[in-house]
Write an enzyme that holds these catalytic residues in place. Structure first.
Site, mmCIF file in Angstrom:
data_model
loop_
_atom_site.group_PDB
_atom_site.id
_atom_site.type_symbol
_atom_site.label_atom_id
_atom_site.label_comp_id
_atom_site.label_asym_id
_atom_site.label_seq_id
_atom_site.Cartn_x
_atom_site.Cartn_y
_atom_site.Cartn_z
ATOM 1 N N ALA A 65 -3.825 -36.913 5.241
ATOM 2 C CA ALA A 65 -3.703 -35.698 5.959
ATOM 3 C C ALA A 65 -3.552 -36.008 7.427
ATOM 4 O O ALA A 65 -3.918 -37.122 7.980
ATOM 5 C CB ALA A 65 -4.804 -34.726 5.664
ATOM 6 N N THR A 82 -11.990 -29.396 3.623
ATOM 7 C CA THR A 82 -12.979 -29.513 4.886
ATOM 8 C C THR A 82 -13.417 -27.943 4.915
ATOM 9 O O THR A 82 -12.945 -26.764 4.568
ATOM 10 C CB THR A 82 -11.937 -29.525 6.200
ATOM 11 O OG1 THR A 82 -12.932 -29.156 7.396
ATOM 12 C CG2 THR A 82 -10.717 -28.841 6.212
ATOM 13 N N ASP A 83 -14.890 -27.913 5.574
ATOM 14 C CA ASP A 83 -15.350 -26.567 5.986
ATOM 15 C C ASP A 83 -14.423 -25.866 6.823
ATOM 16 O O ASP A 83 -14.952 -24.590 6.960
ATOM 17 C CB ASP A 83 -16.892 -26.735 6.279
ATOM 18 C CG ASP A 83 -16.926 -27.727 7.659
ATOM 19 O OD1 ASP A 83 -15.907 -28.018 8.164
ATOM 20 O OD2 ASP A 83 -18.213 -27.809 7.877
ATOM 21 N N GLU A 84 -13.791 -26.474 7.383
ATOM 22 C CA GLU A 84 -12.965 -25.598 8.683
ATOM 23 C C GLU A 84 -12.067 -24.503 8.103
ATOM 24 O O GLU A 84 -11.769 -23.441 8.720
ATOM 25 C CB GLU A 84 -12.185 -26.447 9.562
ATOM 26 C CG GLU A 84 -13.123 -27.666 9.964
ATOM 27 C CD GLU A 84 -12.503 -28.283 11.234
ATOM 28 O OE1 GLU A 84 -11.605 -27.883 11.918
ATOM 29 O OE2 GLU A 84 -12.973 -29.578 11.373
ATOM 30 N N ARG A 94 -21.775 -28.254 15.154
ATOM 31 C CA ARG A 94 -21.064 -28.814 13.833
ATOM 32 C C ARG A 94 -22.237 -29.375 12.953
ATOM 33 O O ARG A 94 -23.170 -29.737 13.242
ATOM 34 C CB ARG A 94 -20.288 -30.027 14.289
ATOM 35 C CG ARG A 94 -19.132 -29.495 15.152
ATOM 36 C CD ARG A 94 -18.145 -28.741 14.230
ATOM 37 N NE ARG A 94 -17.014 -28.471 15.133
ATOM 38 C CZ ARG A 94 -16.591 -27.219 15.628
ATOM 39 N NH1 ARG A 94 -17.778 -26.230 15.696
ATOM 40 N NH2 ARG A 94 -15.576 -26.956 16.421
ATOM 41 N N SER A 116 -5.298 -35.065 10.574
ATOM 42 C CA SER A 116 -6.757 -34.578 10.731
ATOM 43 C C SER A 116 -7.408 -34.122 11.850
ATOM 44 O O SER A 116 -8.627 -33.700 11.974
ATOM 45 C CB SER A 116 -7.541 -35.570 10.101
ATOM 46 O OG SER A 116 -7.759 -36.839 10.744
ATOM 47 N N ASP A 156 4.911 -42.601 2.325
ATOM 48 C CA ASP A 156 4.852 -41.185 3.269
ATOM 49 C C ASP A 156 4.855 -40.152 1.871
ATOM 50 O O ASP A 156 5.674 -40.093 1.051
ATOM 51 C CB ASP A 156 5.923 -40.980 3.805
ATOM 52 C CG ASP A 156 5.899 -39.713 4.737
ATOM 53 O OD1 ASP A 156 5.052 -38.906 4.405
ATOM 54 O OD2 ASP A 156 6.628 -39.665 5.770
ATOM 55 N N LYS A 163 -4.821 -27.140 6.014
ATOM 56 C CA LYS A 163 -5.539 -27.483 4.907
ATOM 57 C C LYS A 163 -6.077 -26.295 3.894
ATOM 58 O O LYS A 163 -6.002 -26.599 2.710
ATOM 59 C CB LYS A 163 -6.925 -28.089 5.558
ATOM 60 C CG LYS A 163 -6.980 -29.272 6.105
ATOM 61 C CD LYS A 163 -6.531 -30.488 5.391
ATOM 62 C CE LYS A 163 -7.700 -30.944 4.395
ATOM 63 N NZ LYS A 163 -7.248 -32.295 3.666
ATOM 64 N N PRO A 221 -15.654 -36.476 27.812
ATOM 65 C CA PRO A 221 -15.424 -35.082 27.775
ATOM 66 C C PRO A 221 -15.923 -34.257 26.808
ATOM 67 O O PRO A 221 -15.973 -34.425 25.570
ATOM 68 C CB PRO A 221 -13.806 -35.314 27.587
ATOM 69 C CG PRO A 221 -13.519 -36.378 26.753
ATOM 70 C CD PRO A 221 -14.710 -37.264 27.034
ATOM 71 N N ASN A 267 -18.310 -32.181 8.997
ATOM 72 C CA ASN A 267 -17.815 -33.131 9.816
ATOM 73 C C ASN A 267 -18.642 -34.515 9.692
ATOM 74 O O ASN A 267 -19.734 -34.521 9.477
ATOM 75 C CB ASN A 267 -18.178 -32.902 11.440
ATOM 76 C CG ASN A 267 -17.440 -31.774 12.091
ATOM 77 O OD1 ASN A 267 -17.334 -30.576 11.641
ATOM 78 N ND2 ASN A 267 -16.694 -32.134 13.041
ATOM 79 N N TYR A 273 -4.865 -26.997 12.144
ATOM 80 C CA TYR A 273 -5.309 -27.792 11.252
ATOM 81 C C TYR A 273 -5.915 -27.299 9.950
ATOM 82 O O TYR A 273 -5.769 -27.527 8.674
ATOM 83 C CB TYR A 273 -6.195 -28.801 11.831
ATOM 84 C CG TYR A 273 -7.133 -29.528 10.578
ATOM 85 C CD1 TYR A 273 -6.572 -30.635 9.950
ATOM 86 C CD2 TYR A 273 -8.553 -29.472 10.773
ATOM 87 C CE1 TYR A 273 -7.169 -31.290 9.088
ATOM 88 C CE2 TYR A 273 -9.332 -30.043 9.963
ATOM 89 C CZ TYR A 273 -8.744 -30.943 8.894
ATOM 90 O OH TYR A 273 -9.472 -31.665 7.992
#
Ligand code: NAD
Ligand code: TYD
Length: 351
Positions: free
Chosen positions: A85, A132-134, A221, A87, A61, A161, A212, A186, A157
Site C-alpha cells: 500500500a 488500518t483503524d483509520e 494514537r 501508507s 507492481d 484503505k 516537528p 499505529n 489514505y
C-alpha cells in the site's frame, strides 16, 4: 512445501516483519514476497532471510495486470497476505491518486486473480487484507473502535484503505471469496521509514534537528510494537474465522506531545546528553489538514478468540526502536538520500 503463501508489500515496514516471522516459523511454507520497491520498500529489511530456501522475492507492481498475471501463472497460492500500500497520510494529502491506484485498484487486481485461481477450490484458501483503524474515522476524548464501528474515513489514505476493504467484503459476499480483514492501530519499531512520527523524531533527535509536532501535539494514537502486530497476523491467517474482521491494538494511547517528550528523554539517555537537551528540539508546526483527533482500538475479539495480546510494553518498545536506529545508521543513510530530502523539504520547509 506444504503451502505457498503470497505476501504483498513484504519489503516495507510491517511486511518485512511478517515475512521474517513466517519464513522462520514455517520452514515448510514457500513465502513469495512481491513488492514494487517504492521509496518505502527496502530489501535490506530482509537481508537475514533472503537466502533461505523457503523464501522468494519478485519485484512486482500490484497495479500492473501483466506482471500479476505472470505471477499467478507461476504459482498456485494457498493464501495471500496483502500489505502492499501507499501508507503515509501526509503524502496522501498531496498526491491522492497514487493511493487510489495502489490501495484500491491494486487490491481489486489481486482479488480478481485470487477469484480466478481459486475457482472451484476455495476451501482452505484465504485472502487476508491488512487494514488500518483509520478507516473508522476520528474519535473524541471518549469511546473506542470496535469491529461494528461504521467506516468514516477522513483522509485520502484512509478513504483508499476503506475502499479496498469494501471491495474485499464485496468479493466475499458476491463470489464467496474466503477473506479476513484486520484493522490495526499505529505500529512502531525497527525498519519504519522515517516519515512517520516515531522514526522521524528519532532521526531528527540523533541529528540535532527540529522535531516537528503538528498543531498542539494533542492528537492521540494507540501504539503497538510491530512484532506484536506480525504475531497477530500469523495467528489470524491460520486461525481467524473466514468472512470476519478483527481489530488489533495496543490499548496504549498517547498524546503526541507526551510520546515525543518520553522519546526525547530516552534519546538523551542513549546519546549521553543532559536530560532535557532533546526536548528543546520540539517545534510546533502547522497542523495536518483534516487531522484526526484520536484513534483507540477495542481488541477484545482477537484477545478472547485467539488469546493474542501485545507482549512488548511501550517504554521498552521505544527503547528497542531507538537502539535499532542508533545501531543501523547505514540503513537510515540509504533511505534518507535523494528522494527523501525532496519530500522533507516539501513537507517541512527548511526546518
Ligand atoms: P510501508 O509504506 O512501510 O510499506 C508498504 C510496502 O508496499 C512497501 O514495501 C512498498 O514498496 C510496497 N508497495 C507500495 N506500492 C506498491 C505497489 N503498487 N505494488 C507492490 N508493492 C507496493 O507500509 P507499512 O507501514 O508497512 O504498512 C503495511 C500495510 O499495513 C499497509 O497496507 C497499511 O495500510 C497497513 N497498516 C499500517 C499501519 C502502520 O502503523 N504503519 C497500521 C495499520 C495498518
Ligand atoms: P503518523 O506517524 O504519520 O501516523 P498516522 O497519521 O497514520 O496516525 O502520525 C502519527 C501522529 O503524529 C499523527 O497524529 C500526526 C503526528 N505527526 C506529527 O505531529 N509530526 C510529524 O512530523 C508527523 C509525521 C506526524
Amino acid at each position: 512445501m506444504v503451502k505457498t503463501i503470497l505476501i504483498t508489500g513484504g519489503a516495507g515496514f510491517i511486511g518485512s516483519h511478517v515475512v521474517r516471522l513466517l519464513v522462520k516459523s514455517h520452514p515448510d511454507y514457500l513465502i513469495v514476497n512481491v513488492d514494487k520497491l517504492t521509496y518505502a520498500g527496502n530489501l535490506e529489511n530482509l537481508a537475514d532471510v533472503e537466502n533461505r530456501d523457503n523464501y522468494k522475492f519478485l519485484k512486482i507492481d500490484i497495479t500492473n495486470i501483466r506482471q500479476l498475471g505472470v505471477l499467478f501463472n507461476s504459482f498456485v497460492f494457498d493464501g495471500i497476505i496483502h500489505l502492499a500500500a501507499e501508507s503515509h497520510v501526509d503524502r496522501s494529502i498531496s498526491s491522492p491518486l497514487a493511493f487510489i491506484k495502489t490501495n484500491i485498484t491494486g487490491t481489486v487486481n489481486l482479488l480478481n486473480l485470487a477469484k480466478e485461481q481459486w475457482k472451484g477450490m476455495m476451501k482452505g484458501k484465504i485472502f487476508y487484507q491488512i487494514s488500518t483503524d483509520e478507516v473508522f474515522g476520528s474519535l473524541d476524548e471518549r469511546g473506542v473502535f470496535t469491529e461494528h464501528t461504521s467506516y468514516d474515513p477522513r483522509s485520502p489514505y484512509s478513504a483508499s484503505k476503506a475502499g479496498a476493504d469494501h471491495f474485499v467484503k464485496a468479493y466475499h459476499n458476491t463470489y464467496k471469496l474466503p477473506v479476513i480483514i484486520s484493522n490495526c492501530s499505529n505500529n512502531y519499531g525497527p525498519n519504519q521509514f522515517p516519515e512517520k512520527l516515531i522514526p522521524l523524531a528519532i532521526h531528527n533527535i540523533m541529528n540535532n534537528r527540529p522535531v516537528p509536532v503538528y498543531g498542539k501535539g494533542e492528537n492521540i494514537r494507540d501504539w503497538l510494537y510491530v512484532e506484536d502486530h506480525a504475531r497477530a497476523i500469523d495467528l489470524l491467517f491460520h486461525k481467524g474465522r473466514v468472512g470476519e474482521t478483527y481489530n488489533i491494538g495496543g490499548s496504549n494511547e498517547w498524546r503526541n506531545i507526551d510520546l515525543i517528550r518520553l522519546l526525547c528523554s530516552i534519546m538523551d539517555e542513549k546519546l549521553g546528553r543532559k536530560n532535557g537537551t532533546s526536548e528543546r528540539l520540539i517545534t510546533f508546526v502547522t497542523d495536518r489538514a483534516g487531522h484526526d483527533l484520536r484513534y483507540a482500538i477495542d481488541s477484545s475479539k482477537i484477545r478472547s478468540e485467539l488469546k493474542w495480546e501485545p507482549l512488548v510494553n511501550f517504554e521498552s518498545g521505544l527503547r528497542m526502536t531507538a537502539d535499532w536506529y542508533l545501531n543501523n545508521t547505514g540503513w537510515v543513510q540509504h533511505v534518507v538520500s535523494g528522494q527523501y530530502k525532496r519530500y522533507y523539504r516539501k513537507q517541512y520547509g527548511n526546518r
